[in-house]
Design an enzyme around this catalytic site. Structure first.
Site, PDB file in Angstrom:
ATOM      1  N   HIS A  83       0.834  -1.205   0.000  1.00 45.53           N
ATOM      2  CA  HIS A  83       0.000   0.000   0.000  1.00 45.53           C
ATOM      3  C   HIS A  83       0.865   1.250   0.000  1.00 45.53           C
ATOM      4  CE1 HIS A  83      -2.241  -3.344   1.742  1.00 45.53           C
ATOM      5  NE2 HIS A  83      -3.327  -2.773   1.262  1.00 45.53           N
ATOM      6  N   PRO A 109      -6.075  -5.289  10.784  1.00 47.15           N
ATOM      7  CA  PRO A 109      -7.528  -5.335  10.895  1.00 47.15           C
ATOM      8  C   PRO A 109      -7.995  -3.948  11.366  1.00 47.15           C
ATOM      9  CG  PRO A 109      -6.510  -7.209  12.006  1.00 47.15           C
ATOM     10  CD  PRO A 109      -5.418  -6.215  11.708  1.00 47.15           C
ATOM     11  N   ASP A 166      -9.603   6.313   7.228  1.00 54.05           N
ATOM     12  CA  ASP A 166     -11.060   6.267   7.072  1.00 54.05           C
ATOM     13  C   ASP A 166     -11.617   4.932   7.553  1.00 54.05           C
ATOM     14  OD1 ASP A 166     -11.533   8.837   5.678  1.00 54.05           O
ATOM     15  OD2 ASP A 166     -10.304   7.933   4.106  1.00 54.05           O
ATOM     16  N   HIS A 214     -28.882 -16.709  23.506  1.00 53.98           N
ATOM     17  CA  HIS A 214     -27.882 -16.531  24.555  1.00 53.98           C
ATOM     18  C   HIS A 214     -27.142 -17.826  24.901  1.00 53.98           C
ATOM     19  CE1 HIS A 214     -29.770 -12.715  24.841  1.00 53.98           C
ATOM     20  NE2 HIS A 214     -29.139 -12.362  25.949  1.00 53.98           N
TER      21      HIS A 214
HETATM   22  C1  LIG Z   1     -11.436  -5.023   9.448  1.00 55.75           C
HETATM   23  C2  LIG Z   1     -10.869  -4.816   8.082  1.00 55.75           C
HETATM   24  N1  LIG Z   1     -11.690  -4.869   7.021  1.00 55.75           N
HETATM   25  C3  LIG Z   1     -11.191  -4.723   5.788  1.00 55.75           C
HETATM   26  C4  LIG Z   1      -9.859  -4.527   5.584  1.00 55.75           C
HETATM   27  C5  LIG Z   1      -9.299  -4.411   4.174  1.00 55.75           C
HETATM   28  N2  LIG Z   1      -8.873  -3.034   3.946  1.00 55.75           N
HETATM   29  C6  LIG Z   1      -7.618  -2.648   4.082  1.00 55.75           C
HETATM   30  S1  LIG Z   1      -7.447  -0.990   3.945  1.00 55.75           S
HETATM   31  C7  LIG Z   1      -9.103  -0.796   3.645  1.00 55.75           C
HETATM   32  C8  LIG Z   1      -9.723   0.528   3.488  1.00 55.75           C
HETATM   33  C9  LIG Z   1      -8.846   1.525   2.943  1.00 55.75           C
HETATM   34  O1  LIG Z   1      -9.336   2.793   3.185  1.00 55.75           O
HETATM   35  P1  LIG Z   1      -8.681   3.731   4.247  1.00 55.75           P
HETATM   36  O2  LIG Z   1      -8.809   3.117   5.576  1.00 55.75           O
HETATM   37  O3  LIG Z   1      -9.253   5.049   4.054  1.00 55.75           O
HETATM   38  O4  LIG Z   1      -7.149   3.693   3.880  1.00 55.75           O
HETATM   39  P2  LIG Z   1      -6.445   4.507   2.704  1.00 55.75           P
HETATM   40  O5  LIG Z   1      -6.825   3.828   1.430  1.00 55.75           O
HETATM   41  O6  LIG Z   1      -6.914   5.885   2.769  1.00 55.75           O
HETATM   42  O7  LIG Z   1      -5.009   4.347   2.995  1.00 55.75           O
HETATM   43  C10 LIG Z   1      -9.739  -2.015   3.664  1.00 55.75           C
HETATM   44  C11 LIG Z   1     -11.194  -2.187   3.422  1.00 55.75           C
HETATM   45  C12 LIG Z   1      -9.034  -4.481   6.712  1.00 55.75           C
HETATM   46  N3  LIG Z   1      -7.732  -4.310   6.638  1.00 55.75           N
HETATM   47  N4  LIG Z   1      -9.577  -4.603   7.954  1.00 55.75           N
HETATM   48 MG   LIG Z   2      -8.713   6.802   3.265  1.00 54.94          MG
END
Ligand SMILES: Cc1ncc(C[n+]2csc(CCOP(=O)(O)OP(=O)(O)O)c2C)c(N)n1
Ligand SMILES: [Mg+2]
Length: 718
Positions: free
Chosen positions: A36, A125, A165, A482
């Site tokens: 990333h 996560p 986010d 439960h």
């Molecule tokens: C609980 C969870 N669900 C899904 C993911 C997969 N995932 C990794 S980053 C992301 C979202 C990315 O958006 P953001 O948090 O805004 O990061 P940015 O792209 O801005 O770096 C997701 C859905 C994860 N890591 N953890």
């Molecule tokens: Mg973001």
């Protein structure tokens, strides 16, 4: 190399450092061909300023207790953290950066708890890290109150978080942030990477609430930094305000741009989780005036500048060491307590204070747990307890417990509210604080709600203790919503998690002892709502055997008189084969060999928790019919699996293939122990809305049914 200073609050050298961080991050991802790059590039300026100017740390001693904690909650941006760690002299080399995401590397895809390398918690996560940080902040507040004295701020640090986010969208973060606001954790500073992008595209697709107002409503101080993610004058102003805040946690809503500086990828979701591509990387380098052919390049002046953090760190720790030396002279007992806790030593020998429970009576294991805590907790001042609004049911609060609140930092009982997932993550944060540890309770059925946190605890080996009461259909009238049925299996499926389901009060005491002495991972204690017979340890094998995970509790022999627990008569039990005299019933009983008996039973009855008594009753009934049954209490499969082959074979002799397992849960996993000829007495559907006793009868947890199952298994084995 020429650098244009265009950003407020930054020098030319700062700009160069930030660019280095950006480029190392994007190149690490490119070389791994996975990762990333966008987030590290967008947040490089803020992270650099935070890391080099605000976070108190000592790279030479990453575990220095009084360091500030930094949590990269947006763990997918791990290259940002690894780049910072490398540049400031932690145990992450340039080769490690080049080996990002490779087998055995120090730089896994998402940060994995490694306190010796500056990784404070496992993140990835989403939502876990920011919630862990709330636990870290609670621990800091509690320990500061406990250890600090006038002129001796021994525990004096903040918790910094970078969250994305996704972190803010996750429910667990909402739960934890709500509690953090309530508790007024002013030592917690979150930088929210407000980049308007997540994987699916613009955050407008699904995330349009006013985040600032939301956190204000939680009771946080909210600061906003606009711009392109590089206005460090504004950011530092916000950081200073956050540090000065003395009532509330702070969130800095920091506008940034994913993949900042990338001509074709900036502000696109594509930059979130894919390498930018060699051509794009060259374009970026050219744009910033770097040689596009040089990769993983760190200018000398950047190296020298960032390594200043080391000298500052050494100085900061030296000052603290001196303070601690004076503190030791003035407050030797407190200092000793601090050092014991830091070394993971308990302040008391638990054997000396564990309560013993009289046999014959009936006591729910959750109540026994409450009694154990009543004895232990006053002597364990660095263990923090709590419950997710089920205190009277979980029996997690001890008599003189005080609540931890905004105006009561000396309390160490946490009212988590109905926030199971946050409770799990917060307990994890407390348990990695270096001095404190946490336990907290909810109903077993709601372990599902906190499973994300339990899994991270297990993966990271955090020593958190999860207390799960109301552990079966035995809870009765609340009904199937439960009544856990699949939860034993679901928790046992998590590697590194010790799942302990004690059979009675004395096993419960031993379970607590084991959990508190076990520092190499989390423990889940599964406790009953309903009464369980307190077993006579003179007659059956003692509960200290719990540490082996499973043990022979009793073996009936043909023609044996009634058991006292059922009939009131005292009868001798047999010592099973393979168990040494010292391990058995305080040496009172002769071994089968001594008695001239055949060493092997006819049938094995394996059980856990409240079903152990049913198995004992069945063994007695079988004995009357001339059938020798060996009852095995199996409170912890994971511990049993760690024993020697010889021991395991003595408890579950391979030659005895007639076997019954009795457990008020699903069968998954039991075949390993009962084999093809075995019979399982358990659950194959959800429970029912009825009194617990009725449920037990209807679902076959009766002596008669277990006897029937035993005969069936014996027939299978013939
Ligand atoms: C609980 C969870 N669900 C899904 C993911 C997969 N995932 C990794 S980053 C992301 C979202 C990315 O958006 P953001 O948090 O805004 O990061 P940015 O792209 O801005 O770096 C997701 C859905 C994860 N890591 N953890
Ligand atoms: Mg973001």
């Amino acid at each position: 190399m020429s650098v244009t200073v265009k950003n407020p609050g930054l020098s030319e050298l700062d700009e160069l450092c930030i660019e280095t961080i950006r480029f190392l991050s994007m190149e690490g991802v490119q070389k791994a061909n996975a990762g990333h790059p966008g987030m590290p590039m967008g947040m490089a300026s803020a992270a650099y300023v935070l890391w080099t100017k605000y976070i108190k740390q000592n790279p030479a001693n990453p575990r220095w207790h009084n360091r500030d904690r930094f949590v990269l909650s947006a763990g997918h941006g791990s290259m940002l953290l690894y780049s910072l760690l490398h540049l400031t002299g932690y145990d992450i080399t340039l080769d490690d950066l080049k080996n990002f995401r490779q087998w055995g590397s120090k730089t896994p895809g998402h940060p994995e708890y490694e306190p010796d390398r500056g990784i404070e918690v496992t993140t990835g996560p989403l939502g876990q890290g920011i919630s862990n940080a709330v636990g870290m902040a609670i621990a800091q507040k509690y320990m500061a109150n406990h250890f600090n004295r006038d002129g001796f701020p021994i525990v004096d640090y903040n918790i910094y978080v970078i969250a994305s986010d996704g972190d803010l969208q996750e429910g667990v973060a909402s739960e934890a942030s709500s509690l953090a606001g309530h508790l007024g954790l002013d030592n917690l500073i979150v930088v929210y990477d407000d980049n308007h992008i997540s994987i699916d595209g613009s955050t407008d697709l699904s995330f349009t609430e006013d985040r600032a107002k939301r956190f204000e409503a939680y009771g946080w101080k909210v600061l906003v930094v606009e711009g392109d993610g590089n206005d460090m004058a504004a950011f530092e102003k916000a950081l200073k305000k956050a540090k000065a805040e003395k009532q509330r946690p702070t969130i800095i809503k920091f506008r940034s741009h994913i993949a900042f500086g990338s001509p074709n990828k900036q502000d696109t979701a594509g930059a979130h989780g894919s390498p930018l591509g060699d051509d794009e990387i060259k374009l970026i380098k050219k744009k910033f005036g770097w040689d596009p052919e040089k990769s993983f390049y760190i200018p000398d002046e950047v190296k020298a500048h960032m390594q200043k953090v080391q000298a500052e760190g050494k100085k900061a720790q030296a000052a603290w060491d001196k303070l601690f030396a004076d503190y030791t002279k003035k407050y030797p007992e407190l200092a000793a307590q601090f050092e014991d806790a830091a070394a993971g030593r308990l302040p008391v020998d638990l054997d000396g204070i564990l309560p013993a429970f009289e046999p014959g009576s009936s006591l729910a294991t959750r109540k026994a747990s409450g009694k154990v805590l009543a004895e232990l907790m006053p002597k364990l001042p660095l263990i923090l307890g709590g419950s997710a609004d089920l205190t009277p049911s979980n029996n997690t609060r001890w008599p003189d417990a005080k609540d931890f609140q905004k105006d009561a930092r000396d309390g160490r009982y946490l009212r988590y509210g109905i926030r199971e997932h946050a409770m799990g993550a917060i307990m994890n944060g407390i348990s990695v604080s270096g001095l404190a540890r946490a336990f907290g309770g909810t109903f077993l059925v709601f372990s599902d709600y906190m499973r994300g946190a339990v899994r991270v605890a297990a993966l990271s080996k955090y020593p958190t203790i999860f207390v799960f009461t109301h552990d079966s259909i035995g809870i009765g009238e609340d009904g199937p919503t439960h009544q856990p049925v699949e939860h034993f299996a679901a928790l046992r499926a998590i590697p590194n998690l010790l799942v302990i389901r004690p059979a009675d009060a004395n096993e419960t005491a031993q379970a607590w002892k084991y959990a508190l002495e076990h520092r190499d991972g989390p423990v889940a204690l599964l406790l009953t709502r309903q009464g369980c017979l307190v077993l006579d340890q003179d007659k059956y094998a003692p509960a200290t055997n719990l540490s082996k995970g499973a043990y022979v509790l009793w073996r009936g022999r043909p023609g044996l008189a009634s058991l006292r627990h059922l009939s009131g008569e005292a009868v001798p039990a047999l010592r099973p084969a393979g168990i040494l005299p010292a391990e058995m019933n305080k040496g009172k009983m002769p071994s089968p060999q001594e008695q001239g008996q055949d060493a092997l039973a006819t049938v094995l009855l394996l059980a856990t928790g409240s079903e152990v008594s049913v198995a004992l009753g069945a063994a007695e009934a079988l004995a009357k019919e001339g059938i020798a049954a060996q009852v095995v209490s199996m409170p912890c499969w994971e511990l049993f699996e760690k024993q020697s082959r010889q021991y395991k074979d003595s408890v579950i002799p391979p030659a005895v293939t007639a076997r019954v397992a009795v457990e008020a849960g699903v069968e998954l996993g039991w075949h390993k122990y009962i084999g093809d000829k075995g019979v399982f007495v358990g659950m194959s559907s959800y429970g029912a809305s009825a009194p617990g006793k009725v449920c037990f009868e209807k679902y076959g947890f009766t002596v008669e049914n277990v006897v029937k199952a035993a005969k069936k298994s014996i027939a299978n084995s013939d």
